[in-house]
Design an enzyme around this catalytic site. Structure first.
Site, PDB file in Angstrom:
ATOM      1  N   SER A 134       0.844  -1.195   0.000  1.00  0.00           N
ATOM      2  CA  SER A 134       0.000   0.000   0.000  1.00  0.00           C
ATOM      3  C   SER A 134       0.873   1.236   0.000  1.00  0.00           C
ATOM      4  O   SER A 134       2.035   1.199   0.444  1.00  0.00           O
ATOM      5  CB  SER A 134      -0.889   0.008   1.255  1.00  0.00           C
ATOM      6  OG  SER A 134      -1.515   1.261   1.438  1.00  0.00           O
ATOM      7  N   TYR A 147      -2.572  -0.598  10.383  1.00  0.00           N
ATOM      8  CA  TYR A 147      -2.620  -1.041   8.991  1.00  0.00           C
ATOM      9  C   TYR A 147      -1.272  -0.802   8.320  1.00  0.00           C
ATOM     10  O   TYR A 147      -0.721  -1.701   7.666  1.00  0.00           O
ATOM     11  CB  TYR A 147      -3.721  -0.298   8.241  1.00  0.00           C
ATOM     12  CG  TYR A 147      -3.722  -0.575   6.755  1.00  0.00           C
ATOM     13  CD1 TYR A 147      -4.187  -1.786   6.253  1.00  0.00           C
ATOM     14  CD2 TYR A 147      -3.239   0.362   5.848  1.00  0.00           C
ATOM     15  CE1 TYR A 147      -4.179  -2.045   4.896  1.00  0.00           C
ATOM     16  CE2 TYR A 147      -3.238   0.111   4.485  1.00  0.00           C
ATOM     17  CZ  TYR A 147      -3.705  -1.090   4.020  1.00  0.00           C
ATOM     18  OH  TYR A 147      -3.687  -1.347   2.678  1.00  0.00           O
TER      19      TYR A 147
END
Length: 240
Positions: A134, A147
């Site tokens: 990501s 995350y």
């Protein structure tokens, strides 16, 4: 023809990548926790699609599906570790069980998949592992610490793994998506039930209950899948 194994195909980038690879003629192992979401894919590509139920936190399931893939197609040439989801909470608000489950999927699930396919790749001195991380692995935002931590961890592992397996003819790549129109800000986003008012200004706007970006993100998963597929000649260079 090369065989791809893709995790997290129920929606979003995983689903689009599976469909794009199948349309290009590749064999694809298309997996999701709920395979019912993939029946249309199986029906459209009965010869080169193997649809299977897979929870990447379950090592026994991983071994079973990898064995099925090898029996059906002979080998796994490209592994796409795509399964994962988001989590929003200030660090202080993070629920221990939720954080443990997040790491079990986003990080350790990918590790288990890698360990399951590496024996076959080593035996052939050929293969490619693609870890979907990501943009959050480069820039951690308030509320996304946990995350981002899973993605930072996956990138660190990928860097070391690349150096370990490159002499064996195996490639390791990472892909860092930004904001795409997937379920990431919807079904695939979890938030802590604990909300501390002192974090309202920093974390508040990014809490799951406040995030209104679902379906409005600028990135198109279908276009991203085509870009990723364009690199398939490089990924499978020694196969063709």
């Amino acid at each position: 023809m090369a065989t791809w194994f893709i995790t997290g195909c129920s929606s979003g980038l995983g689903r689009q990548l599976a469909i794009t690879a199948l349309a290009a003629g590749f064999n694809v192992v298309v997996t999701a926790r709920n395979p019912a979401t993939l029946q249309d894919v199986a029906a459209s590509y009965p010869k080169n699609a193997l649809v299977a139920s897979l929870d990447v936190t379950n090592e026994m399931m991983i071994k079973k599906v990898v064995k099925q893939a090898e029996q059906r197609f002979g080998a796994i040439d490209v592994l796409i570790n795509n399964a994962g989801y988001g989590y929003r909470a200030a660090v202080e608000e993070g629920d221990s069980n939720q954080v443990a489950n997040l790491f079990a999927t986003n990080f350790f699930g990918a590790v288990s998949m890698i360990k399951a396919v590496l024996p076959g790749m080593r035996a052939r001195h050929c293969g490619t592992i693609v870890n979907i991380t990501s943009i959050g692995a480069r820039l951690a935002m308030p509320g996304s610490a946990y995350y981002s931590a899973t993605k930072f961890a996956l990138e660190g592992l990928s860097d070391a793994l690349r150096k370990e397996v490159d002499p064996l003819g195996i490639r390791v790549l990472i892909v860092e998506p930004g904001a795409f129109r997937t379920d990431f800000a919807g079904r695939s986003l979890v938030g802590s039930k604990t909300m501390i008012s002192d974090y309202d200004e920093t974390v508040g706007p990014r809490r799951k209950t406040q995030d209104k970006t679902d379906g409005t993100q600028p990135g198109d998963p279908a276009r991203a899948a085509k870009v990723l597929l364009s690199y398939s000649q490089i990924w499978c260079m020694s196969i063709f």
